[in-house]
Design a protein around this motif. Sequence first.
Motif, PDB file in Angstrom:
ATOM      1  N   ASN A   1      -6.706  -4.975  -6.791  1.00 44.78           N
ATOM      2  CA  ASN A   1      -5.393  -4.804  -6.159  1.00 44.78           C
ATOM      3  C   ASN A   1      -4.727  -6.127  -5.788  1.00 44.78           C
ATOM      4  N   THR A   2      -5.458  -7.233  -5.933  1.00 47.40           N
ATOM      5  CA  THR A   2      -4.878  -8.545  -5.615  1.00 47.40           C
ATOM      6  C   THR A   2      -4.542  -9.327  -6.883  1.00 47.40           C
ATOM      7  N   ASP A   3      -4.449  -8.620  -8.016  1.00 52.01           N
ATOM      8  CA  ASP A   3      -4.236  -9.288  -9.298  1.00 52.01           C
ATOM      9  C   ASP A   3      -2.774  -9.478  -9.667  1.00 52.01           C
ATOM     10  N   GLY A   4      -1.872  -9.187  -8.728  1.00 46.36           N
ATOM     11  CA  GLY A   4      -0.449  -9.329  -8.990  1.00 46.36           C
ATOM     12  C   GLY A   4       0.205  -8.074  -9.505  1.00 46.36           C
ATOM     13  N   ARG A   5      -0.586  -7.040  -9.795  1.00 49.84           N
ATOM     14  CA  ARG A   5      -0.035  -5.790 -10.310  1.00 49.84           C
ATOM     15  C   ARG A   5      -0.375  -4.604  -9.413  1.00 49.84           C
ATOM     16  N   GLY A   6      -1.178  -4.860  -8.381  1.00 48.97           N
ATOM     17  CA  GLY A   6      -1.591  -3.773  -7.508  1.00 48.97           C
ATOM     18  C   GLY A   6      -0.933  -3.840  -6.150  1.00 48.97           C
ATOM     19  N   ASP A   7      -1.212  -2.845  -5.341  1.00 50.13           N
ATOM     20  CA  ASP A   7      -0.723  -2.753  -3.972  1.00 50.13           C
ATOM     21  C   ASP A   7      -1.887  -3.083  -3.050  1.00 50.13           C
ATOM     22  N   ALA A   8      -2.004  -4.368  -2.693  1.00 52.66           N
ATOM     23  CA  ALA A   8      -3.157  -4.823  -1.911  1.00 52.66           C
ATOM     24  C   ALA A   8      -3.117  -4.267  -0.494  1.00 52.66           C
ATOM     25  N   LYS A   9      -4.289  -3.820  -0.039  1.00 58.26           N
ATOM     26  CA  LYS A   9      -4.446  -3.296   1.318  1.00 58.26           C
ATOM     27  C   LYS A   9      -5.400  -4.207   2.082  1.00 58.26           C
ATOM     28  N   PRO A  10      -5.430  -4.109   3.408  1.00 59.32           N
ATOM     29  CA  PRO A  10      -6.372  -4.922   4.176  1.00 59.32           C
ATOM     30  C   PRO A  10      -7.798  -4.731   3.666  1.00 59.32           C
ATOM     31  N   GLY A  11      -8.488  -5.842   3.420  1.00 53.63           N
ATOM     32  CA  GLY A  11      -9.850  -5.783   2.908  1.00 53.63           C
ATOM     33  C   GLY A  11      -9.964  -5.955   1.415  1.00 53.63           C
ATOM     34  N   ASP A  12      -8.838  -5.769   0.683  1.00 50.64           N
ATOM     35  CA  ASP A  12      -8.893  -5.936  -0.766  1.00 50.64           C
ATOM     36  C   ASP A  12      -9.064  -7.399  -1.134  1.00 50.64           C
ATOM     37  N   ASP A  13      -9.681  -7.612  -2.294  1.00 52.66           N
ATOM     38  CA  ASP A  13     -10.331  -6.632  -3.135  1.00 52.66           C
ATOM     39  C   ASP A  13     -11.731  -6.355  -2.602  1.00 52.66           C
ATOM     40  N   ARG A  14     -12.278  -5.228  -2.981  1.00 49.55           N
ATOM     41  CA  ARG A  14     -13.556  -4.802  -2.441  1.00 49.55           C
ATOM     42  C   ARG A  14     -14.487  -4.334  -3.555  1.00 49.55           C
ATOM     43  N   ILE A  15     -15.774  -4.299  -3.227  1.00 51.24           N
ATOM     44  CA  ILE A  15     -16.784  -3.750  -4.116  1.00 51.24           C
ATOM     45  C   ILE A  15     -17.336  -2.504  -3.450  1.00 51.24           C
ATOM     46  N   LEU A  16     -17.248  -1.373  -4.127  1.00 56.10           N
ATOM     47  CA  LEU A  16     -17.684  -0.092  -3.589  1.00 56.10           C
ATOM     48  C   LEU A  16     -19.040   0.286  -4.191  1.00 56.10           C
ATOM     49  N   ARG A  17     -19.849   0.983  -3.404  1.00 54.68           N
ATOM     50  CA  ARG A  17     -21.098   1.546  -3.914  1.00 54.68           C
ATOM     51  C   ARG A  17     -20.907   3.039  -4.131  1.00 54.68           C
ATOM     52  N   VAL A  18     -21.146   3.492  -5.364  1.00 52.49           N
ATOM     53  CA  VAL A  18     -20.906   4.870  -5.756  1.00 52.49           C
ATOM     54  C   VAL A  18     -22.232   5.514  -6.148  1.00 52.49           C
ATOM     55  N   THR A  19     -22.521   6.669  -5.569  1.00 57.35           N
ATOM     56  CA  THR A  19     -23.717   7.409  -5.945  1.00 57.35           C
ATOM     57  C   THR A  19     -23.390   8.409  -7.042  1.00 57.35           C
ATOM     58  N   VAL A  20     -24.383   8.652  -7.898  1.00 60.45           N
ATOM     59  CA  VAL A  20     -24.216   9.553  -9.031  1.00 60.45           C
ATOM     60  C   VAL A  20     -25.292  10.623  -8.944  1.00 60.45           C
TER      61      VAL A  20
END
Length: 369
Positions: free
Chosen positions: A348-367
């Motif tokens: 979201n901080t790449d110039g094309r996204g809508d950056a929010k507080p904390g961006d960019d982030r790494i999420l942990r996803v369970t499968v």
Amino acid sequence: MGKGRWGLVAVLVAGVVAGCGDGGGDARPSLSTASPNGPTGTATGKAVTLAVAGVVATGVEVPWGLAFLPDSSALVTERDSGRIKRVTGAGIVTEVGTVAGVDASSEGGLLGIAVDPGYPKRPYIYVYYSSGDDNRIARLTYSNGGISEPTVILEGIPQAAIHNGGRLRFGPDGFLYAGTGDGADRPNSQDDDSLGGKILRITTDGKAAPGNPDGRLWISKGHRNVQGLAFGGSQLYAAEFGQDTWDELNAITPGANYGWPAAEGVSNLDGMVDPIAQWPTKDASPSGIAFAQGHIFMASLRGERLWAIPVADGKRTGDPVAFFTGKYGRLRTVEAARDGSLWLTTSNTDGRGDAKPGDDRILRVTVTQ
């Protein structure tokens, strides 16, 4: 004609042939109409459920590549700054160094990263980056928490503000694979003498890997912009940006032509291989992919969702299903962690996204299935 598979040995698997059609007899890839946030299932096979279990790290600037180390921490590249950071599962982020010569642009900069399969006995990492003249692959020594001894092993990959490709992935055969883009010059993809619009297969010294078709540096051509590579067993899959109509997931056969610029999406053109799944560009714009539990997981930028595509032996075995649509913004990279979870980065901080507080982030996803 059925698709072949890239084997675990350093030569072409006997009997591998260039495929045609959409993956050996399955119906034409259809668009998912499933619930955008799950939990949902697949048309065939076991259902898969994804959940965000937490945030691994925040405040990473335009993360692009992510590669795990044997200790389960990860090295993450920042596209615009040229920095590499180490991120632990506990969320500790440290800078390990800056890659010299990185020239960032709209889609260029410090992109993919891969860890040598022999690490730490071979203490090397590999990065794909844009210079002022071309895209390059370099080998760096990584030890004692820092990088040193940069050596460019391959240069001359077409570079532009857009369509730089950039993903790196070691295959089960021990060779380094790289996805490239056409460098905003369409004829590159069909030009056998250009490294643009190809999937490369090279040694750790930047030479053509043994067994490559005709001894070239690349194993497939006719790509527009490959930013996702993943192996399911010995089968290589690649995610590719379309232009205006269709984004693609391809099952890669050595020596095959994937059609660009003549083809975008399923086109049924003679001598060209169709994707095993496709999406309107507004629903995908795919970057990184990972394989786990019989699925390719595909991070989508414009689509702002994580796709789960059931696959087996180079064929799609059910309908793609989307998760997290619009919840976390643009999604760039997904990698399978050693504990069975996925690490998923936002962009979201790449110039094309809508950056929010904390961006960019790494999420942990369970499968779960």
